[in-house]
Design a protein around this motif. Structure first.
Motif, PDB file in Angstrom:
ATOM      1  N   GLU A  75       0.829  -1.204   0.000  1.00  0.00           N
ATOM      2  CA  GLU A  75       0.000   0.000   0.000  1.00  0.00           C
ATOM      3  C   GLU A  75       0.870   1.264   0.000  1.00  0.00           C
ATOM      4  O   GLU A  75       0.575   2.242  -0.675  1.00  0.00           O
ATOM      5  N   LEU A  76       1.980   1.217   0.732  1.00  0.00           N
ATOM      6  CA  LEU A  76       2.887   2.354   0.752  1.00  0.00           C
ATOM      7  C   LEU A  76       3.449   2.625  -0.632  1.00  0.00           C
ATOM      8  O   LEU A  76       3.715   3.762  -1.012  1.00  0.00           O
ATOM      9  N   TYR A  77       3.647   1.571  -1.401  1.00  0.00           N
ATOM     10  CA  TYR A  77       4.297   1.688  -2.703  1.00  0.00           C
ATOM     11  C   TYR A  77       3.320   1.865  -3.850  1.00  0.00           C
ATOM     12  O   TYR A  77       3.702   2.251  -4.945  1.00  0.00           O
ATOM     13  N   GLN A 324      21.150  -0.505   3.618  1.00  0.00           N
ATOM     14  CA  GLN A 324      22.094  -0.712   4.720  1.00  0.00           C
ATOM     15  C   GLN A 324      21.426  -0.360   6.057  1.00  0.00           C
ATOM     16  O   GLN A 324      21.564  -1.097   7.039  1.00  0.00           O
ATOM     17  N   VAL A 325      20.715   0.746   6.068  1.00  0.00           N
ATOM     18  CA  VAL A 325      19.990   1.154   7.285  1.00  0.00           C
ATOM     19  C   VAL A 325      18.955   0.104   7.655  1.00  0.00           C
ATOM     20  O   VAL A 325      18.762  -0.221   8.834  1.00  0.00           O
ATOM     21  N   SER A 326      18.301  -0.456   6.645  1.00  0.00           N
ATOM     22  CA  SER A 326      17.287  -1.488   6.890  1.00  0.00           C
ATOM     23  C   SER A 326      17.896  -2.711   7.561  1.00  0.00           C
ATOM     24  O   SER A 326      17.344  -3.255   8.520  1.00  0.00           O
ATOM     25  N   VAL A 331      14.274  -2.153  10.240  1.00  0.00           N
ATOM     26  CA  VAL A 331      13.110  -1.478   9.665  1.00  0.00           C
ATOM     27  C   VAL A 331      13.009  -1.861   8.194  1.00  0.00           C
ATOM     28  O   VAL A 331      14.005  -1.814   7.469  1.00  0.00           O
ATOM     29  N   GLU A 332      11.821  -2.242   7.736  1.00  0.00           N
ATOM     30  CA  GLU A 332      11.653  -2.662   6.344  1.00  0.00           C
ATOM     31  C   GLU A 332      12.062  -1.544   5.388  1.00  0.00           C
ATOM     32  O   GLU A 332      11.836  -0.370   5.644  1.00  0.00           O
ATOM     33  N   ILE A 333      12.670  -1.932   4.256  1.00  0.00           N
ATOM     34  CA  ILE A 333      13.148  -0.968   3.277  1.00  0.00           C
ATOM     35  C   ILE A 333      12.010  -0.075   2.783  1.00  0.00           C
ATOM     36  O   ILE A 333      12.191   1.120   2.586  1.00  0.00           O
ATOM     37  N   GLU A 334      10.799  -0.638   2.601  1.00  0.00           N
ATOM     38  CA  GLU A 334       9.674   0.176   2.117  1.00  0.00           C
ATOM     39  C   GLU A 334       9.271   1.236   3.133  1.00  0.00           C
ATOM     40  O   GLU A 334       8.861   2.335   2.754  1.00  0.00           O
ATOM     41  N   LEU A 339       9.470   7.009   4.693  1.00  0.00           N
ATOM     42  CA  LEU A 339       9.894   8.077   5.602  1.00  0.00           C
ATOM     43  C   LEU A 339      10.938   8.995   4.973  1.00  0.00           C
ATOM     44  O   LEU A 339      11.120  10.127   5.426  1.00  0.00           O
ATOM     45  N   ASN A 340      11.637   8.513   3.919  1.00  0.00           N
ATOM     46  CA  ASN A 340      12.710   9.289   3.291  1.00  0.00           C
ATOM     47  C   ASN A 340      12.513   9.325   1.776  1.00  0.00           C
ATOM     48  O   ASN A 340      13.370   8.865   1.016  1.00  0.00           O
ATOM     49  N   PRO A 341      11.392   9.878   1.314  1.00  0.00           N
ATOM     50  CA  PRO A 341      11.049   9.766  -0.107  1.00  0.00           C
ATOM     51  C   PRO A 341      11.864  10.650  -1.043  1.00  0.00           C
ATOM     52  O   PRO A 341      11.785  10.484  -2.258  1.00  0.00           O
ATOM     53  N   SER A 342      12.642  11.591  -0.513  1.00  0.00           N
ATOM     54  CA  SER A 342      13.356  12.519  -1.394  1.00  0.00           C
ATOM     55  C   SER A 342      14.654  11.943  -1.951  1.00  0.00           C
ATOM     56  O   SER A 342      15.260  12.546  -2.845  1.00  0.00           O
ATOM     57  N   TYR A 343      15.082  10.783  -1.460  1.00  0.00           N
ATOM     58  CA  TYR A 343      16.328  10.184  -1.944  1.00  0.00           C
ATOM     59  C   TYR A 343      16.023   9.255  -3.103  1.00  0.00           C
ATOM     60  O   TYR A 343      15.570   8.124  -2.929  1.00  0.00           O
TER      61      TYR A 343
END
Length: 517
Positions: A75-77, A324-326, A331-334, A339-343
């Motif tokens: 749903e997020l995607y 890498q953060v995931s 925390v799931e990559i999606e 949370l960080n959509p500008s990258y």
């Protein structure tokens, strides 16, 4: 504690994760088998995969909970909400809609109450009544999703609008513009929650580069939108016209005023505006009404997966990727992409004098900050490894080709094969997370994947083609989701739109239209 254990695992296994594999391919001329069949995987040689951090951190999960997570991440995607809202605005007909649950007198009284609370002109007219009733009758599921998603975005919108002394109701504009999808891009290139064109975004301080597109940053783009809307209101002196100018440009509004003989009321110049803008303000006012009276119409104020105030940011001190953060935080990559959509490439760059930040759930923020030195050392080691022109998986000669299906997104495909989103993007030269149905992706699997058998023969037995339009006859056990999966490029929302279905209840023998026409 779990976080610290993961860090120890990373450091202890750097030699395994990034060292050279002891297994080598004896024949460099080995034939590579490449499957171009949808969903079929053909691997010419099975080899022992190099130990990778995506495998080293593999833990068992509860299957039911994982299935629920999968639906939330999809749903997020998904861009279905944006497509639905955009189509509804473009194709408004203003025909009378039968909806006895909302009597005209009740609507008039509520619109009058709303008009007294907002600087927008919320006056009753038959056209607005038609839009409101059409949304309530045919878009209930879409509206409920937007109400749930708004619980994350509206607090930050209201904070920015209040700081610039703008009407808080402008928050509903983001629903009409983007359906609250921060990475969505229109057919003409407008991007983000507030749908800024490149030139307008740059004019209001939004950075767009190979790594970053601040038009997709919820906070920065909202600040830019408030500045732009303030300027438009200063020019036109009317919020209805300011919104029309925001959508189509000030020039189109002034031309519509001229062509209408000098009228300055939106409803009097609407017929001279571009088609999308002609439906823009009615859609905005209808959305405002429904959200303001959501409880009265039976909508639930559901809590989102996480709220804006349950997250926090940290300034990055070294280039790091979201996958890498995931791996580090769990925390799931999606969710990180949400949370960080500008990258744009899921890479957070480190550039001197730039403040690029990572937004994380508060539950993992403390552990991330407390272990920054080890985390950035891990990221640097990985980047050093990626300096090689060809990754180890290329040498494995086990490439397969995956054809994208309806409902797929990069994170979902990556988990199927035990690889990273960034690897799929690297192997296929992808500059963003956008993929299309039917697209072929080269994958170098880290684990075997066997797709489910095709349902073509079963589908054809229940499919009828009449007058160039495809119909599907519902059978026992069918759902909108299962039916949509039988037809390439067809979503649940497509089926609902084509058949005027508002709920999800199906009856065996029901005949559903599966193509537009």
């Amino acid at each position: 504690m779990v976080f610290r254990i993961l860090i120890i695992v990373f450091i202890a296994n750097i030699g395994l994760c990034f060292g050279q594999s002891k297994d080598t391919i004896s024949s460099p001329k080995m034939k590579i088998t490449d499957s171009l069949i949808d969903g079929n995987v053909d691997i010419s040689k099975k080899i022992k995969a190099e130990i990778d951090s995506t495998v080293a951190l593999s833990f068992l999960d509860n299957e039911h909970a994982a299935a629920l997570d999968e639906k939330w991440l999809a749903e997020l995607y998904s861009n279905d909400l944006y497509d639905t809202i955009n189509n509804s605005i473009t194709n408004l007909t203003y025909e009378e809609v039968e909806y006895p649950e909302l009597p005209t007198d009740t609507l008039k009284a509520r619109l009058k109450e709303l008009d007294a609370k907002t600087p927008f002109n919320v006056e009753y007219n038959p056209g607005l009544e038609s839009v409101i009733k059409s949304y309530l009758k045919n878009r209930r599921e879409t509206i409920q999703k937007l109400i749930t998603l708004s619980a994350f975005y509206f607090p930050l919108f209201e904070q920015e609008l209040d700081s610039h002394d703008l009407p808080l109701e402008i928050k509903y504009l983001a629903i009409v513009e983007s359906a609250l999808k921060p990475r969505v891009k229109s057919r003409v290139g407008a991007t983000g929650l507030w749908q800024f064109m490149y030139s307008t975004g740059k004019m209001y301080g939004l950075d767009v580069s190979s790594y970053v597109d601040e038009r997709s940053d919820p906070i920065k783009s909202t600040e830019a939108a408030t500045k732009y809307l303030s300027k438009l209101y200063e020019i036109f002196g009317d919020w209805d016209l300011a919104l029309a100018a925001y959508n189509s440009g000030p020039g189109n509004v002034t031309k519509a005023i001229r062509r209408s003989g000098g009228y300055q009321n939106y409803w009097n110049i609407r017929h001279n505006l571009p088609r999308e803008t002609a439906g823009y303000l009615p859609a905005f006012l209808a959305t405002m009404y429904i959200f303001e009276y959501a409880k009265e119409h039976g909508f639930k104020q559901a809590k989102p997966e996480f709220s804006y105030f349950e997250t926090d940011t940290v300034r990055v001190k070294h280039m790091i990727t979201l996958d890498q953060v995931s791996e580090i935080t769990g925390v799931e990559i999606e969710e990180l992409q949400f949370l960080n959509p500008s990258y744009k490439l899921d890479i957070i760059p480190f550039i001197k004098d730039e403040n690029y930040t990572l937004r994380l759930p508060r539950t993992v923020m403390g552990s991330f900050v407390n272990n920054e030195e080890q985390i950035y050392a891990f990221a640097k080691t990985e980047f050093d490894k990626r300096e090689k022109p060809m990754p180890q998986f290329f040498e494995s000669q086990s490439r397969t080709t995956y054809r994208v299906r309806s409902g797929d997104f990069l994170g979902k495909i990556a988990r199927k094969y035990g690889v990273r989103v960034s690897q799929i993007k690297q192997w296929n030269g992808l500059r963003s997370n956008n993929i299309r149905i039917g697209q072929r992706l080269s994958i170098y699997p880290n684990k075997p994947y066997s797709p489910s058998s095709t349902t073509t023969s079963k589908t054809s037995a229940n499919t009828v083609i009449s007058g160039g339009v495809t119909y599907y006859v519902v059978k026992e056990g069918d759902s909108l989701w299962s039916i949509s999966q039988k037809f390439s490029g067809v979503s649940v929302q497509n089926i609902k739109d084509w058949n005027d279905i508002s709920g999800s209840h199906l009856k065996p023998g029901m005949k559903l239209k599966i193509s537009k026409g």
